[in-house]
Design an enzyme around this catalytic site. Structure first.
Site, PDB file in Angstrom:
ATOM      1  CB  THR A  76      -0.921   0.009   1.230  1.00  0.00           C
ATOM      2  OG1 THR A  76      -1.798  -1.121   1.157  1.00  0.00           O
ATOM      3  CG2 THR A  76      -1.748   1.277   1.290  1.00  0.00           C
ATOM      4  CB  THR A  77       1.668   3.790  -2.393  1.00  0.00           C
ATOM      5  OG1 THR A  77       0.457   3.894  -3.156  1.00  0.00           O
ATOM      6  CG2 THR A  77       2.540   2.699  -2.997  1.00  0.00           C
ATOM      7  CB  SER A  99       8.766  -2.658  -2.143  1.00  0.00           C
ATOM      8  OG  SER A  99       9.145  -2.099  -3.387  1.00  0.00           O
ATOM      9  CG  ASN A 101       6.918  -0.675  -8.762  1.00  0.00           C
ATOM     10  OD1 ASN A 101       7.111  -1.811  -9.185  1.00  0.00           O
ATOM     11  ND2 ASN A 101       6.339   0.263  -9.496  1.00  0.00           N
ATOM     12  CG  HIS A 133       0.211   5.290 -11.668  1.00  0.00           C
ATOM     13  ND1 HIS A 133       1.341   6.044 -11.479  1.00  0.00           N
ATOM     14  CD2 HIS A 133       0.554   4.012 -11.361  1.00  0.00           C
ATOM     15  CE1 HIS A 133       2.332   5.267 -11.067  1.00  0.00           C
ATOM     16  NE2 HIS A 133       1.881   4.030 -10.983  1.00  0.00           N
ATOM     17  CG  HIS A 134      -5.084   3.168 -12.410  1.00  0.00           C
ATOM     18  ND1 HIS A 134      -5.891   3.458 -11.336  1.00  0.00           N
ATOM     19  CD2 HIS A 134      -4.028   2.473 -11.916  1.00  0.00           C
ATOM     20  CE1 HIS A 134      -5.370   2.946 -10.236  1.00  0.00           C
ATOM     21  NE2 HIS A 134      -4.233   2.344 -10.555  1.00  0.00           N
ATOM     22  CE  LYS A 137      -0.103   5.698  -7.645  1.00  0.00           C
ATOM     23  NZ  LYS A 137      -0.209   4.595  -6.682  1.00  0.00           N
ATOM     24  N   GLY A 143       4.326   6.215  -5.062  1.00  0.00           N
ATOM     25  CA  GLY A 143       5.415   5.816  -4.179  1.00  0.00           C
ATOM     26  C   GLY A 143       6.684   5.519  -4.946  1.00  0.00           C
ATOM     27  CB  THR A 144       7.292   3.874  -8.212  1.00  0.00           C
ATOM     28  OG1 THR A 144       6.677   2.654  -7.767  1.00  0.00           O
ATOM     29  CG2 THR A 144       8.486   3.543  -9.079  1.00  0.00           C
TER      30      THR A 144
END
Length: 238
Positions: A76-77, A99, A101, A133-134, A137, A143-144
């Protein structure tokens, strides 16, 4: 390996499908709205809990891991600094992979950025990071993208500029970060290094969430039975 899945959105359902095809994994239950309310409600002893849900759920997941010895894979971000500290504290008594990602390609992209950024910054290159992103989100930047910013500038010497508007004047020594949202885009991250008369772009594009789901299961295999500690994809992939 017995698993509990926290979160039953698009990522959660993709992970569930991959578990069903794997003879070495068994899904004990899913914690989400309309399903099990909390991990303690799931029957059986879990070896690993995989979380792709919502930041508000983090506290009870960390408590569950500390009480039961169940390992965690956290995907989860949008977590706060305080939640990041809570993860580090919980890792003193539970094995946790955290992480933003779980893609191997993104991990290698981060490595590449870490390798070349110091020399390019010293040469005066400008850095811009763009993520796409979609349209569902919830957090921005991803987060990446944050991890890539930290890969460029781990000591946070350069200010971060999140988008630009109005009469901004000449660009300074900064890192620009931009978030695009639309359609069903699984995820794309680009790191641009702009120099005089030349541009270097490092880009990773995901065409399906399957790569993240598969990476999370790879992390689950890695962390199962590991001693307490905080692990990342660097540890999982070697």
């Amino acid at each position: 390996m017995n698993l509990i899945l926290s979160g039953h959105g698009k990522m959660g359902r993709m992970i569930e499908q991959l578990i069903e095809r794997d003879n070495d994994m068994h899904l004990l239950g899913v914690v989400d709205v309309g399903l099990f309310e909390k991990p303690d409600d799931v029957p059986g002893k879990a070896h690993v809990l995989i979380d792709f849900s919502h930041p508000d759920n983090l506290g009870k997941l960390l408590d569950y891991a500390k009480r039961t010895g169940c390992a965690l894979v956290l995907g989860t971000t949008g977590l706060s600094d305080a939640q990041g500290e809570a993860i580090r504290e919980a890792a003193k008594s539970a094995a946790i992979v955290h992480s933003p990602n779980y893609s191997m390609g993104v991990h290698l992209l981060k490595r590449a950025v870490q390798s070349i950024a110091p020399q390019l910054l010293q040469a005066g290159f400008d850095v811009e990071i763009v993520e796409t992103h979609h349209n569902q989100k919830a957090d921005a930047p991803s987060g990446t993208a944050v991890a890539l910013v930290n890969a460029v500038d781990p000591e946070a010497k350069l200010p971060r500029v999140y988008g630009r508007e109005g009469h901004t004047g000449a660009r300074g020594r900064e890192i620009g970060v931009h978030a695009l949202r639309g359609g069903t885009m699984a995820g794309e991250h680009s790191v641009f290094f702009f120099g005089e008369d030349e541009t270097l772009e490092l880009r990773h594009s995901a065409t399906s969430r399957r790569i993240f789901a598969a990476g999370a299961l790879t992390a689950a295999r890695f962390v199962c039975g590991k001693p307490a500690g905080l692990y990342g994809m660097e540890d999982v992939l070697g």
